[in-house]
Design a protein around this motif. Structure first.
Motif, PDB file in Angstrom:
ATOM      1  N   GLN A 220      31.688  62.985  50.608  1.00 43.64           N
ATOM      2  CA  GLN A 220      30.636  63.455  49.708  1.00 43.64           C
ATOM      3  C   GLN A 220      29.963  64.711  50.254  1.00 43.64           C
ATOM      4  OE1 GLN A 220      32.307  61.173  47.960  1.00 43.64           O
ATOM      5  NE2 GLN A 220      30.522  61.276  46.628  1.00 43.64           N
ATOM      6  N   PHE A 221      29.916  64.823  51.578  1.00 42.19           N
ATOM      7  CA  PHE A 221      29.297  65.999  52.204  1.00 42.19           C
ATOM      8  C   PHE A 221      30.278  67.153  52.373  1.00 42.19           C
ATOM      9  CE2 PHE A 221      26.203  62.793  53.214  1.00 42.19           C
ATOM     10  CZ  PHE A 221      25.005  63.469  53.336  1.00 42.19           C
ATOM     11  N   GLY A 222      31.567  66.881  52.256  1.00 44.41           N
ATOM     12  CA  GLY A 222      32.567  67.931  52.443  1.00 44.41           C
ATOM     13  C   GLY A 222      32.840  68.236  53.899  1.00 44.41           C
ATOM     14  N   ILE A 223      32.783  67.216  54.753  1.00 39.55           N
ATOM     15  CA  ILE A 223      33.016  67.411  56.184  1.00 39.55           C
ATOM     16  C   ILE A 223      34.481  67.762  56.445  1.00 39.55           C
ATOM     17  CG2 ILE A 223      33.095  66.182  58.403  1.00 39.55           C
ATOM     18  CD1 ILE A 223      30.648  64.619  57.475  1.00 39.55           C
ATOM     19  N   THR A 224      34.710  68.701  57.367  1.00 41.65           N
ATOM     20  CA  THR A 224      36.075  69.133  57.698  1.00 41.65           C
ATOM     21  C   THR A 224      36.608  68.458  58.963  1.00 41.65           C
ATOM     22  OG1 THR A 224      35.174  71.045  58.887  1.00 41.65           O
ATOM     23  CG2 THR A 224      35.788  71.374  56.580  1.00 41.65           C
ATOM     24  N   LYS A 321      33.281  63.098  42.641  1.00 40.49           N
ATOM     25  CA  LYS A 321      34.295  62.986  43.689  1.00 40.49           C
ATOM     26  C   LYS A 321      34.050  61.760  44.553  1.00 40.49           C
ATOM     27  CE  LYS A 321      31.896  65.909  47.104  1.00 40.49           C
ATOM     28  NZ  LYS A 321      32.004  67.095  47.967  1.00 40.49           N
ATOM     29  N   GLY A 322      35.036  61.432  45.389  1.00 39.83           N
ATOM     30  CA  GLY A 322      34.892  60.302  46.286  1.00 39.83           C
ATOM     31  C   GLY A 322      35.972  60.310  47.350  1.00 39.83           C
ATOM     32  N   TYR A 323      35.888  59.372  48.250  1.00 39.34           N
ATOM     33  CA  TYR A 323      36.880  59.258  49.312  1.00 39.34           C
ATOM     34  C   TYR A 323      38.124  58.562  48.776  1.00 39.34           C
ATOM     35  CZ  TYR A 323      38.929  58.423  53.905  1.00 39.34           C
ATOM     36  OH  TYR A 323      39.775  58.412  54.997  1.00 39.34           O
ATOM     37  N   LEU A 324      39.301  59.038  49.187  1.00 35.31           N
ATOM     38  CA  LEU A 324      40.565  58.454  48.770  1.00 35.31           C
ATOM     39  C   LEU A 324      41.326  57.911  49.973  1.00 35.31           C
ATOM     40  CD1 LEU A 324      41.947  61.071  46.194  1.00 35.31           C
ATOM     41  CD2 LEU A 324      40.483  59.086  45.775  1.00 35.31           C
ATOM     42  N   SER A 325      41.998  56.819  49.762  1.00 37.69           N
ATOM     43  CA  SER A 325      42.873  56.244  50.767  1.00 37.69           C
ATOM     44  C   SER A 325      43.949  55.472  50.022  1.00 37.69           C
ATOM     45  CB  SER A 325      42.060  55.336  51.704  1.00 37.69           C
ATOM     46  OG  SER A 325      42.856  54.867  52.763  1.00 37.69           O
ATOM     47  N   GLY A 326      44.637  54.560  50.713  1.00 40.44           N
ATOM     48  CA  GLY A 326      45.633  53.773  50.005  1.00 40.44           C
ATOM     49  C   GLY A 326      46.715  53.237  50.917  1.00 40.44           C
ATOM     50  N   THR A 327      47.796  52.798  50.300  1.00 33.59           N
ATOM     51  CA  THR A 327      48.931  52.258  51.029  1.00 33.59           C
ATOM     52  C   THR A 327      50.010  53.317  51.161  1.00 33.59           C
ATOM     53  OG1 THR A 327      48.462  50.098  50.056  1.00 33.59           O
ATOM     54  CG2 THR A 327      50.602  50.365  51.091  1.00 33.59           C
ATOM     55  N   ILE A 328      50.620  53.410  52.332  1.00 34.91           N
ATOM     56  CA  ILE A 328      51.700  54.370  52.559  1.00 34.91           C
ATOM     57  C   ILE A 328      53.019  53.622  52.714  1.00 34.91           C
ATOM     58  CG2 ILE A 328      50.242  56.182  53.523  1.00 34.91           C
ATOM     59  CD1 ILE A 328      50.968  55.198  56.308  1.00 34.91           C
ATOM     60  N   LEU A 329      54.095  54.288  52.360  1.00 38.29           N
ATOM     61  CA  LEU A 329      55.417  53.681  52.353  1.00 38.29           C
ATOM     62  C   LEU A 329      56.385  54.603  53.074  1.00 38.29           C
ATOM     63  CD1 LEU A 329      56.875  51.198  51.002  1.00 38.29           C
ATOM     64  CD2 LEU A 329      57.424  52.732  49.104  1.00 38.29           C
ATOM     65  N   GLY A 330      57.220  54.052  53.962  1.00 37.35           N
ATOM     66  CA  GLY A 330      58.164  54.882  54.703  1.00 37.35           C
ATOM     67  C   GLY A 330      59.405  54.114  55.116  1.00 37.35           C
ATOM     68  N   ILE A 331      60.359  54.851  55.681  1.00 39.51           N
ATOM     69  CA  ILE A 331      61.626  54.287  56.146  1.00 39.51           C
ATOM     70  C   ILE A 331      61.650  54.332  57.673  1.00 39.51           C
ATOM     71  CG2 ILE A 331      64.142  54.554  56.159  1.00 39.51           C
ATOM     72  CD1 ILE A 331      63.880  55.932  53.425  1.00 39.51           C
ATOM     73  N   ALA A 332      61.946  53.214  58.290  1.00 40.11           N
ATOM     74  CA  ALA A 332      62.032  53.178  59.749  1.00 40.11           C
ATOM     75  C   ALA A 332      63.119  54.134  60.220  1.00 40.11           C
ATOM     76  CB  ALA A 332      62.339  51.761  60.219  1.00 40.11           C
ATOM     77  N   ASN A 333      62.800  54.988  61.167  1.00 32.00           N
ATOM     78  CA  ASN A 333      63.772  55.981  61.628  1.00 32.00           C
ATOM     79  C   ASN A 333      64.920  55.331  62.388  1.00 32.00           C
ATOM     80  OD1 ASN A 333      64.575  58.610  61.504  1.00 32.00           O
ATOM     81  ND2 ASN A 333      63.432  59.281  63.314  1.00 32.00           N
ATOM     82  N   ASN A 334      64.713  54.099  62.873  1.00 29.29           N
ATOM     83  CA  ASN A 334      65.798  53.425  63.580  1.00 29.29           C
ATOM     84  C   ASN A 334      66.639  52.539  62.648  1.00 29.29           C
ATOM     85  OD1 ASN A 334      64.124  51.159  63.214  1.00 29.29           O
ATOM     86  ND2 ASN A 334      63.231  51.374  65.270  1.00 29.29           N
ATOM     87  N   ALA A 390      39.536  59.141  41.508  1.00 35.36           N
ATOM     88  CA  ALA A 390      40.778  59.509  42.195  1.00 35.36           C
ATOM     89  C   ALA A 390      41.322  60.838  41.710  1.00 35.36           C
ATOM     90  CB  ALA A 390      41.822  58.411  42.005  1.00 35.36           C
ATOM     91  N   GLN A 391      41.098  61.144  40.438  1.00 34.81           N
ATOM     92  CA  GLN A 391      41.657  62.369  39.864  1.00 34.81           C
ATOM     93  C   GLN A 391      40.725  63.578  39.977  1.00 34.81           C
ATOM     94  OE1 GLN A 391      44.180  61.512  36.108  1.00 34.81           O
ATOM     95  NE2 GLN A 391      42.774  59.775  36.200  1.00 34.81           N
ATOM     96  N   HIS A 392      39.524  63.371  40.511  1.00 31.05           N
ATOM     97  CA  HIS A 392      38.601  64.499  40.667  1.00 31.05           C
ATOM     98  C   HIS A 392      39.192  65.484  41.683  1.00 31.05           C
ATOM     99  CE1 HIS A 392      34.996  66.819  41.628  1.00 31.05           C
ATOM    100  NE2 HIS A 392      34.415  66.288  40.561  1.00 31.05           N
ATOM    101  N   PRO A 393      39.211  66.770  41.365  1.00 26.10           N
ATOM    102  CA  PRO A 393      39.842  67.744  42.284  1.00 26.10           C
ATOM    103  C   PRO A 393      39.192  67.844  43.655  1.00 26.10           C
ATOM    104  CG  PRO A 393      38.630  68.858  40.522  1.00 26.10           C
ATOM    105  CD  PRO A 393      38.717  67.411  40.137  1.00 26.10           C
ATOM    106  N   LYS A 394      37.948  67.410  43.794  1.00 25.19           N
ATOM    107  CA  LYS A 394      37.267  67.485  45.085  1.00 25.19           C
ATOM    108  C   LYS A 394      37.326  66.161  45.860  1.00 25.19           C
ATOM    109  CE  LYS A 394      35.752  71.776  45.042  1.00 25.19           C
ATOM    110  NZ  LYS A 394      34.305  72.097  44.984  1.00 25.19           N
ATOM    111  N   SER A 395      37.927  65.125  45.283  1.00 23.62           N
ATOM    112  CA  SER A 395      38.098  63.879  46.028  1.00 23.62           C
ATOM    113  C   SER A 395      39.066  64.129  47.174  1.00 23.62           C
ATOM    114  CB  SER A 395      38.632  62.768  45.119  1.00 23.62           C
ATOM    115  OG  SER A 395      37.646  62.371  44.188  1.00 23.62           O
ATOM    116  N   SER A 396      38.876  63.431  48.296  1.00 22.46           N
ATOM    117  CA  SER A 396      39.664  63.783  49.481  1.00 22.46           C
ATOM    118  C   SER A 396      39.794  62.630  50.460  1.00 22.46           C
ATOM    119  CB  SER A 396      39.013  64.969  50.204  1.00 22.46           C
ATOM    120  OG  SER A 396      37.710  64.612  50.658  1.00 22.46           O
ATOM    121  N   HIS A 397      40.709  62.830  51.390  1.00 23.81           N
ATOM    122  CA  HIS A 397      40.906  61.929  52.528  1.00 23.81           C
ATOM    123  C   HIS A 397      40.616  62.748  53.780  1.00 23.81           C
ATOM    124  CE1 HIS A 397      43.277  59.734  55.614  1.00 23.81           C
ATOM    125  NE2 HIS A 397      43.040  58.672  54.870  1.00 23.81           N
ATOM    126  N   ALA A 398      40.274  62.091  54.866  1.00 25.44           N
ATOM    127  CA  ALA A 398      40.078  62.802  56.135  1.00 25.44           C
ATOM    128  C   ALA A 398      41.394  63.448  56.555  1.00 25.44           C
ATOM    129  CB  ALA A 398      39.597  61.828  57.206  1.00 25.44           C
TER     130      ALA A 398
END
Length: 445
Positions: A220-224, A321-334, A390-398
């Protein structure tokens, strides 16, 4: 439901575990996929969901995937923590996962720089999938690090403000506040005390309360947080000082650290029906889209509303705006089955019906543009508030970091020290924070 609320000890343990991947992981930096995706095979998929409704929802999507890909069977392992994922990605072997999902978006930087998860760019390019246009742009951004994409989003979380409409009406408040000065005034008006004891808090601003973390406020403060070279920049960012100053003043105005901490330690569990917002002990709550469903399931005795969390007065144009996060999905490199694994990752993360049905079932925000536009998406007003955030252009994740989310935990710990009154010189405190973060990042490589 996300698992984003962290204690310092747990999160630091997870970060330390991932840090070992830098030296222990032996996977290559390229995709390294040589298996035949049409051959009969069994994939092992690890995920963190454990609630019956969540498990049922992901299993339903997997069954649909298996019907469309009869040569691929999926062994599902539920309730997996990041610690277990990290151990498996370090160890390799046939007992580990081929596909993993994690609730810890803060660790994308670690996953990518250590090559623990495979580079997905070759798969995305071959499938002609552009992450920047397929996924919500803000979610596409937090699932890559320094130009490398080792994860994709699998649903998201948006943070906003829940409020007790009955308490608002009783206090003569006609609409949710948009600016932080309005918010502070409303929080004080809604707070009730008896005999020096807090009976109801308008809002609990403590860094130790549920979901009131530095990163959730920071959006909300726009911290970098970090400068262009990855160095900690909190002492030089006026937004950080503004956030700490506002939070501390509100805490003091509502009764001070001792009283609020006593109140905090006596309320119900965050994930149970006795959450203080559910019981009416807190009139306003910073939380994610899942809280609406949990509140409905708890059968509250009052009506609730939802709105974006307020912004600093000078940033009122960015309200929404607001803070965004969520679940991530990936493939094990091994994994020796990367091509087949990609078919599962592609389906879960980009198939519109799969994304929408999963989002509706567990009350999370869809991560693809197509799913967000789907007429099948839940139209509950409370839920839609967070879809809009979530769709606000200024919403963000760290920002992502080579040391995962450790820099956020360090700042959070300094925040707790400041709200307790143990450290009174804010400028000196933020300089200490920068020095500690830079030291930790350097040791992490």
């Amino acid at each position: 439901m996300p698992r984003s609320r962290r204690t310092s000890a747990v999160a630091l343990a997870a970060t330390a575990s991932i840090a070992l991947l830098t030296t222990a992981c032996t996977g290559s930096a390229d995709a390294g996929a040589s298996d035949d995706p049409k051959a009969k095979t069994t994939l092992t998929f690890w995920h963190g969901w454990s609630a019956p409704s969540e498990v049922k929802a992901i299993e339903a999507n997997i069954k649909t995937f298996e019907t469309a890909h009869p040569n691929i069977k999926v062994k599902i392992v539920k309730g997996i923590t990041d610690d277990k994922i990290n151990q498996a990605l370090r160890g390799g072997g046939s007992q580990g996962p081929d596909v993993v999902s994690s609730f810890t978006t803060d660790n994308v930087g670690r996953f990518c720089t250590s090559n623990a998860l495979a580079d997905l760019k070759p798969f995305l390019d071959k499938a002609k999938i552009d992450p920047a246009t397929t996924f919500l742009p803000q979610m596409a951004k937090y699932t890559e690090h320094d130009g490398k994409r080792c994860t994709v989003p699998l649903l998201g979380d948006a943070y906003g403000l829940y409020y007790n409409k009955d308490a608002f009406k009783e206090a003569g408040i006609t609409a949710p506040p948009k600016t932080l000065s309005e918010f502070s005034a409303v929080a004080k008006k809604l707070t009730k005390t008896k005999g020096g004891t807090i009976e109801r808090l308008g809002f609990n601003p403590s860094y130790q309360a549920y979901e009131t973390t530095v990163e959730h406020y920071g959006s909300q403060f726009g911290i970098t947080y970090l400068d262009g070279n990855g160095k900690s920049n909190t002492a030089n960012d006026p937004a950080v000082k503004a956030m700490f100053t506002w939070q501390k003043k509100l805490l003091d105005d509502l009764g001070g650290y001792a009283k609020i901490n006593k109140f905090r330690t006596a309320v119900g569990d965050e994930w149970g029906p006795k959450h203080p917002f559910h019981t009416g002990q807190v009139a306003m709550q910073l939380d994610g889209e899942w809280r609406g469903k949990m509140a409905t399931d708890a059968k509250l005795g009052f009506e609730i509303g939802a709105a974006p969390f307020p912004v600093p007065d000078a940033q009122v144009a960015d309200y929404g705006k607001g803070y965004l996060s969520g679940t991530i999905l990936g493939i094990a490199n091994n994994s020796a089955k990367k091509n087949a694994a990609w078919e599962l990752v592609k389906y879960l993360s980009t198939d519109t019906d799969a994304v929408v049905s999963f989002a509706n079932a567990i009350h999370n925000v869809p991560s693809t543009v197509a799913a967000l536009k789907s007429p099948k998406l839940n139209n509950d007003p409370l839920y839609r508030t967070f879809v809009d955030i979530a769709q606000h252009p200024k919403s963000s994740h760290a920002p992502s970091s080579v040391n995962g989310g450790a820099f956020l935990l360090t700042l959070q710990d300094f925040g707790v020290s400041y709200e307790q009154g143990k450290q009174k010189d804010l400028d000196a405190l933020l300089k200490k924070n920068d020095a500690q973060v830079d030291k930790d990042n350097e040791q992490a490589g």
